[in-house]
Design a protein around this motif. Sequence first.
Motif, PDB file in Angstrom:
ATOM      1  N   ARG A 147      -5.417   9.715  11.733  1.00 18.77           N
ATOM      2  CA  ARG A 147      -5.059  11.027  12.286  1.00 18.77           C
ATOM      3  C   ARG A 147      -4.102  10.773  13.437  1.00 18.77           C
ATOM      4  NH1 ARG A 147      -6.564  16.500  13.133  1.00 18.77           N
ATOM      5  NH2 ARG A 147      -6.210  17.171  15.294  1.00 18.77           N
ATOM      6  N   VAL A 148      -2.911  11.352  13.346  1.00 17.80           N
ATOM      7  CA  VAL A 148      -1.847  11.063  14.302  1.00 17.80           C
ATOM      8  C   VAL A 148      -1.224  12.369  14.777  1.00 17.80           C
ATOM      9  CG1 VAL A 148       0.388   9.934  14.631  1.00 17.80           C
ATOM     10  CG2 VAL A 148      -1.347   8.850  13.181  1.00 17.80           C
ATOM     11  N   VAL A 149      -0.961  12.453  16.082  1.00 20.64           N
ATOM     12  CA  VAL A 149      -0.272  13.611  16.652  1.00 20.64           C
ATOM     13  C   VAL A 149       1.063  13.140  17.214  1.00 20.64           C
ATOM     14  CG1 VAL A 149      -0.319  15.437  18.388  1.00 20.64           C
ATOM     15  CG2 VAL A 149      -2.439  14.757  17.220  1.00 20.64           C
ATOM     16  N   MET A 150       2.141  13.808  16.810  1.00 19.27           N
ATOM     17  CA  MET A 150       3.469  13.533  17.334  1.00 19.27           C
ATOM     18  C   MET A 150       3.966  14.746  18.100  1.00 19.27           C
ATOM     19  SD  MET A 150       6.967  13.878  17.372  1.00 19.27           S
ATOM     20  CE  MET A 150       7.196  15.003  16.002  1.00 19.27           C
ATOM     21  N   THR A 177       3.921  17.306   3.336  1.00 19.78           N
ATOM     22  CA  THR A 177       3.311  16.050   2.889  1.00 19.78           C
ATOM     23  C   THR A 177       4.309  14.918   3.076  1.00 19.78           C
ATOM     24  OG1 THR A 177       4.050  16.396   0.596  1.00 19.78           O
ATOM     25  CG2 THR A 177       1.839  17.191   1.176  1.00 19.78           C
ATOM     26  N   TYR A 178       3.775  13.748   3.382  1.00 13.79           N
ATOM     27  CA  TYR A 178       4.563  12.512   3.412  1.00 13.79           C
ATOM     28  C   TYR A 178       3.915  11.528   2.442  1.00 13.79           C
ATOM     29  CZ  TYR A 178       7.344  13.442   7.671  1.00 13.79           C
ATOM     30  OH  TYR A 178       8.224  13.939   8.591  1.00 13.79           O
ATOM     31  N   ARG A 179       4.749  10.822   1.699  1.00 11.80           N
ATOM     32  CA  ARG A 179       4.275   9.736   0.845  1.00 11.80           C
ATOM     33  C   ARG A 179       5.085   8.494   1.216  1.00 11.80           C
ATOM     34  NH1 ARG A 179       1.880   8.925  -4.274  1.00 11.80           N
ATOM     35  NH2 ARG A 179       2.727   7.148  -5.414  1.00 11.80           N
ATOM     36  N   ILE A 180       4.391   7.485   1.711  1.00 12.20           N
ATOM     37  CA  ILE A 180       5.044   6.241   2.124  1.00 12.20           C
ATOM     38  C   ILE A 180       4.589   5.120   1.202  1.00 12.20           C
ATOM     39  CG2 ILE A 180       5.376   4.578   3.993  1.00 12.20           C
ATOM     40  CD1 ILE A 180       4.933   6.825   5.961  1.00 12.20           C
ATOM     41  N   GLU A 181       5.526   4.628   0.403  1.00 15.80           N
ATOM     42  CA  GLU A 181       5.235   3.564  -0.550  1.00 15.80           C
ATOM     43  C   GLU A 181       5.787   2.248   0.001  1.00 15.80           C
ATOM     44  OE1 GLU A 181       6.026   5.049  -4.839  1.00 15.80           O
ATOM     45  OE2 GLU A 181       7.254   6.315  -3.531  1.00 15.80           O
ATOM     46  N   ARG A 182       4.944   1.235   0.048  1.00 14.66           N
ATOM     47  CA  ARG A 182       5.346  -0.059   0.596  1.00 14.66           C
ATOM     48  C   ARG A 182       5.207  -1.152  -0.460  1.00 14.66           C
ATOM     49  NH1 ARG A 182       4.840  -1.033   5.875  1.00 14.66           N
ATOM     50  NH2 ARG A 182       6.356  -2.642   5.307  1.00 14.66           N
ATOM     51  N   SER A 192       0.827  -1.208   0.000  1.00 14.85           N
ATOM     52  CA  SER A 192       0.000   0.000   0.000  1.00 14.85           C
ATOM     53  C   SER A 192       0.860   1.256   0.000  1.00 14.85           C
ATOM     54  CB  SER A 192      -0.912   0.024   1.230  1.00 14.85           C
ATOM     55  OG  SER A 192      -1.808  -1.064   1.226  1.00 14.85           O
ATOM     56  N   THR A 193       0.295   2.324  -0.549  1.00 19.71           N
ATOM     57  CA  THR A 193       0.921   3.638  -0.525  1.00 19.71           C
ATOM     58  C   THR A 193       0.036   4.583   0.282  1.00 19.71           C
ATOM     59  OG1 THR A 193       2.116   3.395  -2.617  1.00 19.71           O
ATOM     60  CG2 THR A 193       1.588   5.636  -1.925  1.00 19.71           C
ATOM     61  N   PHE A 194       0.640   5.269   1.249  1.00 23.12           N
ATOM     62  CA  PHE A 194      -0.083   6.155   2.155  1.00 23.12           C
ATOM     63  C   PHE A 194       0.329   7.598   1.882  1.00 23.12           C
ATOM     64  CE2 PHE A 194       0.546   2.054   4.134  1.00 23.12           C
ATOM     65  CZ  PHE A 194      -0.695   1.742   4.687  1.00 23.12           C
ATOM     66  N   GLU A 195      -0.668   8.460   1.660  1.00 20.47           N
ATOM     67  CA  GLU A 195      -0.420   9.884   1.444  1.00 20.47           C
ATOM     68  C   GLU A 195      -0.903  10.649   2.684  1.00 20.47           C
ATOM     69  OE1 GLU A 195       0.888  11.232  -1.300  1.00 20.47           O
ATOM     70  OE2 GLU A 195       0.651   9.730  -2.896  1.00 20.47           O
ATOM     71  N   TRP A 196       0.004  11.421   3.294  1.00 25.56           N
ATOM     72  CA  TRP A 196      -0.306  12.165   4.505  1.00 25.56           C
ATOM     73  C   TRP A 196      -0.050  13.653   4.293  1.00 25.56           C
ATOM     74  CZ3 TRP A 196      -1.951   9.753   9.078  1.00 25.56           C
ATOM     75  CH2 TRP A 196      -1.837   8.358   9.105  1.00 25.56           C
ATOM     76  N   GLN A 197      -0.902  14.476   4.895  1.00 28.51           N
ATOM     77  CA  GLN A 197      -0.652  15.907   5.000  1.00 28.51           C
ATOM     78  C   GLN A 197      -0.367  16.229   6.461  1.00 28.51           C
ATOM     79  OE1 GLN A 197      -3.998  18.007   3.329  1.00 28.51           O
ATOM     80  NE2 GLN A 197      -3.274  17.733   1.226  1.00 28.51           N
ATOM     81  N   LEU A 198       0.464  17.247   6.701  1.00 30.47           N
ATOM     82  CA  LEU A 198       0.814  17.564   8.078  1.00 30.47           C
ATOM     83  C   LEU A 198       0.759  19.055   8.337  1.00 30.47           C
ATOM     84  CD1 LEU A 198       3.978  18.836   8.423  1.00 30.47           C
ATOM     85  CD2 LEU A 198       4.513  16.575   7.542  1.00 30.47           C
ATOM     86  N   GLN A 199       0.484  19.370   9.602  1.00 30.05           N
ATOM     87  CA  GLN A 199       0.562  20.728  10.139  1.00 30.05           C
ATOM     88  C   GLN A 199       1.512  20.671  11.335  1.00 30.05           C
ATOM     89  OE1 GLN A 199      -0.957  23.694   9.411  1.00 30.05           O
ATOM     90  NE2 GLN A 199      -2.257  23.062   7.698  1.00 30.05           N
ATOM     91  N   LYS A 200       2.461  21.606  11.384  1.00 30.87           N
ATOM     92  CA  LYS A 200       3.488  21.517  12.416  1.00 30.87           C
ATOM     93  C   LYS A 200       3.688  22.861  13.101  1.00 30.87           C
ATOM     94  CE  LYS A 200       7.732  20.983  10.963  1.00 30.87           C
ATOM     95  NZ  LYS A 200       8.963  20.369  10.455  1.00 30.87           N
ATOM     96  N   SER A 201       4.003  22.795  14.400  1.00 32.15           N
ATOM     97  CA  SER A 201       4.423  23.983  15.146  1.00 32.15           C
ATOM     98  C   SER A 201       5.738  23.656  15.837  1.00 32.15           C
ATOM     99  CB  SER A 201       3.365  24.395  16.167  1.00 32.15           C
ATOM    100  OG  SER A 201       3.162  23.370  17.118  1.00 32.15           O
ATOM    101  N   GLN A 249       5.399  19.877  17.621  1.00 33.55           N
ATOM    102  CA  GLN A 249       4.151  19.132  17.508  1.00 33.55           C
ATOM    103  C   GLN A 249       3.781  19.032  16.034  1.00 33.55           C
ATOM    104  OE1 GLN A 249      -0.020  20.614  18.179  1.00 33.55           O
ATOM    105  NE2 GLN A 249       0.091  19.264  19.971  1.00 33.55           N
ATOM    106  N   VAL A 250       3.447  17.818  15.599  1.00 33.05           N
ATOM    107  CA  VAL A 250       3.050  17.589  14.214  1.00 33.05           C
ATOM    108  C   VAL A 250       1.726  16.831  14.215  1.00 33.05           C
ATOM    109  CG1 VAL A 250       3.736  16.718  11.948  1.00 33.05           C
ATOM    110  CG2 VAL A 250       5.496  17.364  13.620  1.00 33.05           C
ATOM    111  N   VAL A 251       0.770  17.298  13.422  1.00 32.56           N
ATOM    112  CA  VAL A 251      -0.515  16.605  13.244  1.00 32.56           C
ATOM    113  C   VAL A 251      -0.552  16.064  11.819  1.00 32.56           C
ATOM    114  CG1 VAL A 251      -3.020  16.810  13.274  1.00 32.56           C
ATOM    115  CG2 VAL A 251      -1.632  18.139  14.893  1.00 32.56           C
ATOM    116  N   PHE A 252      -0.672  14.742  11.692  1.00 35.12           N
ATOM    117  CA  PHE A 252      -0.715  14.074  10.406  1.00 35.12           C
ATOM    118  C   PHE A 252      -2.151  13.659  10.083  1.00 35.12           C
ATOM    119  CE2 PHE A 252       3.524  13.213  12.104  1.00 35.12           C
ATOM    120  CZ  PHE A 252       4.353  13.460  11.033  1.00 35.12           C
ATOM    121  N   GLU A 253      -2.589  13.899   8.859  1.00 38.86           N
ATOM    122  CA  GLU A 253      -3.909  13.472   8.386  1.00 38.86           C
ATOM    123  C   GLU A 253      -3.722  12.595   7.154  1.00 38.86           C
ATOM    124  OE1 GLU A 253      -6.871  14.038   9.656  1.00 38.86           O
ATOM    125  OE2 GLU A 253      -6.635  15.776  11.009  1.00 38.86           O
ATOM    126  N   LEU A 254      -4.280  11.383   7.195  1.00 37.64           N
ATOM    127  CA  LEU A 254      -4.213  10.481   6.047  1.00 37.64           C
ATOM    128  C   LEU A 254      -5.223  10.939   5.001  1.00 37.64           C
ATOM    129  CD1 LEU A 254      -3.030   7.837   4.871  1.00 37.64           C
ATOM    130  CD2 LEU A 254      -4.905   6.612   6.008  1.00 37.64           C
TER     131      LEU A 254
END
Length: 376
Positions: free
Chosen positions: A288-291, A111-116, A55-64, A301-306
């Motif tokens: 939806r992930v918060v790091m 953006t993050y793109r994770i290809e598996r 699978s390939t996952f496309e994520w958008q992020l907002q960071k502070s 702090q980073v908020v990721f949205e798939l």
Amino acid sequence: ALVSVLNYGDDTPSLPALPAPQPPKKIADKSKSTEPVSSRLSPYYDRRERAASNSTFEWQLQKSRVVSKAYLLERLERIAAMSRTEDGATSELTIPEASELNTELVGLQGTYRIERTPDITRIYMREERGGFSLTEGLLKPEKLFEQSVIYLGKTGEVVISYLGADSLVYVAFAGEAGLGLPEPFLFARYGTLVFLGGVSPLRLFGAAPEDWRLVEVNENSWVFEFHPDKEKRKEMAELESFVRARVRLNRAYDDAPQQLEIFREDGDYEVWIAEDYKTVNGCWMPSRVVMESSSSRGRVQVVFELVATTPSAPIRIDIPEGAPVHDWRLLGRAVWRGVLDESRKIETQWSAELLRDIWRQIQRESGSANQREEQK
């Protein structure tokens, strides 16, 4: 019940009572041979890893980001020193008081793109990162930061990283379970592949399920802890300042990762939290992930949205022919401990032959590892 949870691809039975914490039993991938083999060598610890493997996952992020005043002044002193060297100036550059400088940025995007695929995993990151100015302090950069990290082999035996088409390419040999290790040269977040790419959290730090201890069970979650002693730290990569890690699995979502906490001796910590989930190939995955991380340098702090999941196309490694390469494979996992013996670094150029040599090493080492396990 514990074995079922660790093989969290089957329906998890309800527990009549909370069992006493006990060491997790070794996992065998049910799709493979029943010959004895370390779980570190298994390409899949659970059904979720298998579901994500194509699978390939496309994520958008907002960071502070907030930097400490001490770290900000340290960086500005370096910039000033470099400016004096480059200009040949003898006069001192004046750095404003820390109270006059900006130490916080919000609304950074990326953006993050994770290809598996079963033999190649690629992370492509494109994001805004803070820069530093002698007159303003922390400021939003004009250019986006870009980086690619490629894990080759079924468990990420070799890690390749580079910033762009014309940048230096780094190559390192992780051996078994490299998917659980951070990229050692340019980017070092631990939970990226676990929360954004479907990798089992029990792979973290190059560990295996038998290295984790079940410390808590309730109707909502299973909690495992990895707390290695000094001898274990000597054996494993990137554990010099590490104290312990704790992973919480969400029983309501088929034991998908819910929270990861990493603590270090110097007070630094990193926390990942899955706030929502969606199904991918029949398995629940974080959506939806918060790091959050904190260190002497400051807080992030980073908020990721798939935003999309698709079947993966074959991954083509598109590093330009002739790109400069620093090949650190002779050092093995010492690279992750920051032990960079320059005498064992090979400076070369990227080529089809170098890639073939990397694949040959993966095949040799995988065969040797399996043989060693069979002889135990």
